[in-house]
Design a protein around this motif. Sequence first.
Motif, PDB file in Angstrom:
ATOM      1  N   SER A   8       1.882  -6.476   9.016  1.00  0.00           N
ATOM      2  CA  SER A   8       2.273  -7.244   7.822  1.00  0.00           C
ATOM      3  C   SER A   8       1.282  -7.025   6.683  1.00  0.00           C
ATOM      4  CB  SER A   8       2.406  -8.727   8.141  1.00  0.00           C
ATOM      5  OG  SER A   8       1.187  -9.225   8.648  1.00  0.00           O
ATOM      6  N   GLN A   9      -0.028  -6.969   6.991  1.00  0.00           N
ATOM      7  CA  GLN A   9      -0.991  -6.709   5.916  1.00  0.00           C
ATOM      8  C   GLN A   9      -0.864  -5.278   5.416  1.00  0.00           C
ATOM      9  OE1 GLN A   9      -5.189  -6.472   6.627  1.00  0.00           O
ATOM     10  NE2 GLN A   9      -4.918  -5.780   8.734  1.00  0.00           N
ATOM     11  N   SER A  11       1.966  -3.552   5.273  1.00  0.00           N
ATOM     12  CA  SER A  11       3.156  -3.529   4.421  1.00  0.00           C
ATOM     13  C   SER A  11       2.887  -4.189   3.068  1.00  0.00           C
ATOM     14  CB  SER A  11       4.318  -4.243   5.108  1.00  0.00           C
ATOM     15  OG  SER A  11       4.682  -3.541   6.269  1.00  0.00           O
ATOM     16  N   SER A  12       2.175  -5.312   3.070  1.00  0.00           N
ATOM     17  CA  SER A  12       1.918  -5.996   1.801  1.00  0.00           C
ATOM     18  C   SER A  12       0.974  -5.190   0.912  1.00  0.00           C
ATOM     19  CB  SER A  12       1.356  -7.397   2.041  1.00  0.00           C
ATOM     20  OG  SER A  12       0.090  -7.329   2.641  1.00  0.00           O
ATOM     21  N   SER A  16       6.740  -2.265  -0.544  1.00  0.00           N
ATOM     22  CA  SER A  16       7.874  -2.133   0.372  1.00  0.00           C
ATOM     23  C   SER A  16       8.339  -0.695   0.568  1.00  0.00           C
ATOM     24  CB  SER A  16       9.028  -3.014  -0.086  1.00  0.00           C
ATOM     25  OG  SER A  16       9.452  -2.623  -1.372  1.00  0.00           O
TER      26      SER A  16
END
Length: 179
Positions: A8-9, A11-12, A16
Motif C-alpha cells: 500500500s505504501q 502504491s501510494s 496509481s
Amino acid sequence: VAELSGVSQLSSKLGSERGFALLNEYFSSMIDVVLRHRGSLEKSSDDKVIAVFGSNHEEPHQERHAIEASLAMQQVLAQLLKDWSVTTISPVQLIIGIHTGEAAVITSAGRDQIDYAAVREITRVATAISEVGREATQLLTVSEVTAANLHHTFPLTPIEDDTLEQAAFSVSMPQASLH
C-alpha cells in the motif's frame, strides 16, 4: 501463501498508474517463478500469490520445490525493487508461509480437478504460518508437517508460538544477490 507486505505504501508513493504497472510486473514474475518450480497458481489477489505444489501428480519433493520457489521469489522481488528504484520508509517484503496437506486431485473427462475445500484449509493454515513468521520477523516460515517432509534439506529454526496447533519453523534464507 506469499504476501507482499508494504504494497500500500508502494502504491501510494508511485501513483496509481505506475503502481499498477509495477504490480502487474510483480505478479507476472511471481507466477513465472511458481510455474518454473513445478507449482500451479491457486489464485492471486491485491497482495497475495497462493500456489499449490504436487497437485498434478505424485510429487515426492513438493516441499523442496515450494521452498526453492519461495527463495527464487524473494530474489526476484529484490531485483524488481532495485530495478524500480523505489525507496520506502518501511521495507517492502514478501512474507511466505508453507503448509503441507492432502487434497484430492480428481481426473474426469481428461481434466484434473482439485478438491478446493481441502486446498482452502491448507491455505488457511499456510496463512496462519506466515502470520507467525511475520510476528517473528521471518520471511519464510513452514509448518511442522512441511518441515518433517523436508528431511533436513534446508536449515530450519523453531519459532516460539502458542497460537498454532503445530510447530512453526523459519527457513534460513541466503541474502539475495543483485547483479
